[in-house]
Write a protein that holds these residues in place. Structure first.
Motif, PDB file in Angstrom:
ATOM      1  N   ALA A  49       0.665  -1.221   0.020  1.00  0.00           N
ATOM      2  CA  ALA A  49      -0.008   0.046  -0.037  1.00  0.00           C
ATOM      3  C   ALA A  49       1.037   1.292  -0.051  1.00  0.00           C
ATOM      4  CB  ALA A  49      -0.756  -0.018   1.376  1.00  0.00           C
ATOM      5  N   VAL A  50       2.134   1.149   0.695  1.00  0.00           N
ATOM      6  CA  VAL A  50       2.849   2.573   0.874  1.00  0.00           C
ATOM      7  C   VAL A  50       3.507   2.606  -0.577  1.00  0.00           C
ATOM      8  CG1 VAL A  50       5.060   3.181   1.856  1.00  0.00           C
ATOM      9  CG2 VAL A  50       3.602   1.997   3.275  1.00  0.00           C
ATOM     10  N   GLN A  51       3.737   1.326  -1.404  1.00  0.00           N
ATOM     11  CA  GLN A  51       4.176   1.813  -2.634  1.00  0.00           C
ATOM     12  C   GLN A  51       3.381   2.407  -3.359  1.00  0.00           C
ATOM     13  OE1 GLN A  51       6.013  -1.934  -4.271  1.00  0.00           O
ATOM     14  NE2 GLN A  51       6.607  -0.669  -6.406  1.00  0.00           N
ATOM     15  N   ALA A  52       1.823   1.894  -3.552  1.00  0.00           N
ATOM     16  CA  ALA A  52       0.960   2.146  -4.262  1.00  0.00           C
ATOM     17  C   ALA A  52       0.681   3.755  -4.037  1.00  0.00           C
ATOM     18  CB  ALA A  52      -0.371   1.379  -4.034  1.00  0.00           C
ATOM     19  N   ILE A  53       0.741   4.214  -2.762  1.00  0.00           N
ATOM     20  CA  ILE A  53       0.495   5.769  -2.504  1.00  0.00           C
ATOM     21  C   ILE A  53       1.643   6.499  -2.876  1.00  0.00           C
ATOM     22  CG2 ILE A  53       0.430   7.410  -0.725  1.00  0.00           C
ATOM     23  CD1 ILE A  53      -1.045   5.015   1.167  1.00  0.00           C
ATOM     24  N   GLN A  54       3.048   5.962  -3.097  1.00  0.00           N
ATOM     25  CA  GLN A  54       4.123   6.866  -3.344  1.00  0.00           C
ATOM     26  C   GLN A  54       3.944   6.841  -4.896  1.00  0.00           C
ATOM     27  OE1 GLN A  54       7.526   4.597  -1.664  1.00  0.00           O
ATOM     28  NE2 GLN A  54       7.153   5.894   0.468  1.00  0.00           N
ATOM     29  N   GLU A  55       3.755   5.863  -5.634  1.00  0.00           N
ATOM     30  CA  GLU A  55       3.750   5.956  -7.045  1.00  0.00           C
ATOM     31  C   GLU A  55       2.481   6.095  -7.674  1.00  0.00           C
ATOM     32  OE1 GLU A  55       5.835   2.246  -8.534  1.00  0.00           O
ATOM     33  OE2 GLU A  55       7.162   2.211  -7.041  1.00  0.00           O
ATOM     34  N   ASN A  56       1.279   6.584  -6.808  1.00  0.00           N
ATOM     35  CA  ASN A  56       0.095   6.716  -7.442  1.00  0.00           C
ATOM     36  C   ASN A  56      -0.359   5.716  -8.367  1.00  0.00           C
ATOM     37  OD1 ASN A  56      -2.482   8.028  -7.511  1.00  0.00           O
ATOM     38  ND2 ASN A  56      -1.250   9.773  -8.721  1.00  0.00           N
ATOM     39  N   ARG A  57      -0.168   4.536  -8.173  1.00  0.00           N
ATOM     40  CA  ARG A  57      -0.770   3.516  -9.181  1.00  0.00           C
ATOM     41  C   ARG A  57      -0.970   2.080  -8.633  1.00  0.00           C
ATOM     42  NH1 ARG A  57       3.146  -0.126 -10.923  1.00  0.00           N
ATOM     43  NH2 ARG A  57       5.140   0.181 -10.195  1.00  0.00           N
ATOM     44  N   MET A  58      -1.769   1.403  -9.407  1.00  0.00           N
ATOM     45  CA  MET A  58      -1.807  -0.031  -8.847  1.00  0.00           C
ATOM     46  C   MET A  58      -0.605  -0.767  -8.885  1.00  0.00           C
ATOM     47  SD  MET A  58      -4.189  -3.216 -10.421  1.00  0.00           S
ATOM     48  CE  MET A  58      -3.257  -3.518 -11.901  1.00  0.00           C
ATOM     49  N   ILE A  59      -0.309  -1.740  -7.919  1.00  0.00           N
ATOM     50  CA  ILE A  59       0.870  -2.160  -7.480  1.00  0.00           C
ATOM     51  C   ILE A  59       0.585  -3.892  -7.489  1.00  0.00           C
ATOM     52  CG2 ILE A  59       2.842  -2.867  -6.038  1.00  0.00           C
ATOM     53  CD1 ILE A  59       3.051  -0.177  -7.488  1.00  0.00           C
ATOM     54  N   GLU A  60       1.100  -4.547  -8.453  1.00  0.00           N
ATOM     55  CA  GLU A  60       1.094  -6.022  -8.345  1.00  0.00           C
ATOM     56  C   GLU A  60       2.183  -6.604  -7.943  1.00  0.00           C
ATOM     57  OE1 GLU A  60      -0.117  -7.532 -12.194  1.00  0.00           O
ATOM     58  OE2 GLU A  60      -1.580  -5.985 -12.958  1.00  0.00           O
ATOM     59  N   VAL A  68       5.417  -8.827   2.354  1.00  0.00           N
ATOM     60  CA  VAL A  68       4.099  -8.821   1.677  1.00  0.00           C
ATOM     61  C   VAL A  68       3.748  -9.969   1.026  1.00  0.00           C
ATOM     62  CG1 VAL A  68       4.631  -6.354   1.145  1.00  0.00           C
ATOM     63  CG2 VAL A  68       5.410  -8.182  -0.525  1.00  0.00           C
ATOM     64  N   LYS A  69       2.371  -9.968   0.813  1.00  0.00           N
ATOM     65  CA  LYS A  69       1.800 -11.275  -0.041  1.00  0.00           C
ATOM     66  C   LYS A  69       1.357 -10.767  -1.429  1.00  0.00           C
ATOM     67  CE  LYS A  69       0.033 -13.641   4.243  1.00  0.00           C
ATOM     68  NZ  LYS A  69      -1.301 -14.154   4.950  1.00  0.00           N
ATOM     69  N   LYS A  70       1.534 -11.930  -2.142  1.00  0.00           N
ATOM     70  CA  LYS A  70       1.140 -11.536  -3.798  1.00  0.00           C
ATOM     71  C   LYS A  70      -0.285 -11.099  -3.807  1.00  0.00           C
ATOM     72  CE  LYS A  70       0.640 -16.629  -4.877  1.00  0.00           C
ATOM     73  NZ  LYS A  70       1.097 -17.611  -5.432  1.00  0.00           N
ATOM     74  N   GLY A  71      -0.587 -10.404  -4.729  1.00  0.00           N
ATOM     75  CA  GLY A  71      -1.925 -10.046  -4.736  1.00  0.00           C
ATOM     76  C   GLY A  71      -1.844  -8.419  -5.580  1.00  0.00           C
ATOM     77  N   VAL A  72      -2.778  -7.591  -5.430  1.00  0.00           N
ATOM     78  CA  VAL A  72      -2.994  -6.453  -6.224  1.00  0.00           C
ATOM     79  C   VAL A  72      -3.140  -5.070  -5.028  1.00  0.00           C
ATOM     80  CG1 VAL A  72      -3.563  -7.104  -8.382  1.00  0.00           C
ATOM     81  CG2 VAL A  72      -5.377  -6.533  -6.617  1.00  0.00           C
ATOM     82  N   ASN A  73      -2.714  -4.057  -5.352  1.00  0.00           N
ATOM     83  CA  ASN A  73      -2.940  -2.926  -4.197  1.00  0.00           C
ATOM     84  C   ASN A  73      -3.332  -1.840  -5.016  1.00  0.00           C
ATOM     85  OD1 ASN A  73      -2.118  -4.126  -1.395  1.00  0.00           O
ATOM     86  ND2 ASN A  73      -0.332  -4.682  -2.845  1.00  0.00           N
ATOM     87  N   MET A  74      -4.578  -1.258  -5.080  1.00  0.00           N
ATOM     88  CA  MET A  74      -5.185  -0.114  -5.776  1.00  0.00           C
ATOM     89  C   MET A  74      -5.375   1.160  -4.988  1.00  0.00           C
ATOM     90  SD  MET A  74      -7.609  -2.445  -8.031  1.00  0.00           S
ATOM     91  CE  MET A  74      -7.167  -3.879  -9.229  1.00  0.00           C
TER      92      MET A  74
END
Length: 360
Positions: A49-60, A68-74
């Motif tokens: 989630a931190v990475q998704a916020i920093q990069e302002n995009r969905m992280i797979e 972390v566990k595999k999955g998606v963070n939007m």
């Protein structure tokens, strides 16, 4: 600015996991988990989630690691601002569509919450404005009039203040309120007091409507004169209702214009003789027997048979009481002039004592 709180986050998680067979996490805008299918993770930092916020995009995330566990963070956005992050555990290409669904749901709920918040703020602002309107006594400033227009309240319409007062909690409040038009307002003063601001041109219709719906014998209604200044109207409605209560009038709808003379007399400097007469009558009223007879005589227009029946006494007893009133006060209430004088003295004495009691 609205935010995703833990209660809303957990509600979304619980409802969506009933139909989605994967664990869902919802993080705030700092990346901290505030809702999860795995309650043990609430309050911990989610690196995806931190990475998704920093990069302002969905992280797979395609592989599980220590952190972390595999999955998606939007990212969850409202009006372009990141409010939090949705995370779904599982194979990224499988859970991605579910993540989109949860994301849309969360953003929709945020939008609805914002609309509700704005409505609450507007209603609060409107309520505060009406209180200032009612409790103000001075003429309206231009700025105050303009503020009313912004809230869709036209304070330059002539209205009457109607104070509804009950001995106990008002049980018919909703029935009173349902007959108000869009430009009529109300304030709950106490459990037993309700103030209505009714347009002058609708007052008669309003009273007709509520008479059909509500047993008004349980209430006193003090009605002000027609006013632009609702502060002055408010105090007139209080005075009118107070007269009905203190004098125990059978007619429980009291118009201020019909009783305003009482307040003029109360402010007079030449009250001595009338107060003395009122005191003599009330103090020697034999625990209210004579005063009840007197009020019945007034309300039933001196019709002796009706008065005797109303008081449940013999006609001779009624005559005796009328003579007793004469001997106590020197006023023969069968004489119109004496009747008026005694009535005024009685009202002035009762109201004056009431005011003194309220001042203490």
């Amino acid at each position: 600015m609205i935010e995703i709180n833990s209660k809303l986050a957990q509600t979304i998680v619980d409802k969506m996991m009933k139909v989605i067979p994967y664990n869902i996490n919802i993080m705030n805008n700092k990346g901290v988990i505030i809702g999860s299918g795995d309650k043990s993770r609430v309050g911990t930092l989610h690196q995806g989630a931190v990475q998704a916020i920093q990069e302002n995009r969905m992280i797979e995330i395609t592989e599980d690691t220590k952190y972390v566990k595999k999955g998606v963070n939007m990212p969850i956005k409202y009006e372009g601002v990141i409010m939090g992050v949705i995370g779904i555990s599982g194979e990224a290409n499988v859970v991605k569509p579910f993540g989109e669904l949860v994301k849309i749901t969360a953003e929709l709920l945020l939008s609805q919450e914002n609309i509700a918040n704005l409505q609450r703020v507007k209603e609060k602002e409107k309520e505060e404005y009406i209180f200032k309107w009612v409790y103000g006594y001075n003429d309206y400033a231009k700025e105050f009039i303009e503020k009313g227009k912004m809230l869709h309240i036209d304070i330059l319409i002539k209205r009457r203040a109607v104070l509804i007062q009950s001995k106990k909690k008002i049980k018919d409040k909703e029935n009173f309120l349902k007959y108000l038009s869009l430009d009529e307002y109300h304030i709950t003063l106490e459990e037993e007091k309700l103030l209505l601001l009714i347009r002058e041109d609708r007052l008669e219709k309003f009273i007709e409507d509520i008479k059909e719906e509500i047993d008004l014998s349980n209430y006193y209604m003090g009605i002000s004169e027609e006013k632009l200044n609702m502060g002055r109207a408010f105090y007139e409605s209080i005075d009118a209702a107070e007269i009905g209560i203190k004098l125990n009038l059978n007619n429980n709808i009291i118009y201020y214009e019909n009783v305003s003379y009482i307040f003029s007399i109360l402010e007079s400097k030449n009250l001595g003789s009338m107060l003395q007469l009122g005191e003599k009558f009330c103090s020697k009223g034999y625990e209210g027997e004579l005063t009840k007879t007197f009020m019945a005589y007034l309300e039933l227009n001196g019709e002796m048979n009706k008065i005797a029946k109303y008081l449940n006494i013999h006609r001779n007893t009624l005559n005796y009481r009328i003579e007793k009133i004469k001997s106590v006060t020197g006023k023969d209430i069968r004489n119109y002039s004496d009747l008026i004088n005694l009535y005024l003295a009685y009202v002035i004495y009762v109201m004056r004592n009431s005011y003194y009691a309220n001042d203490q």
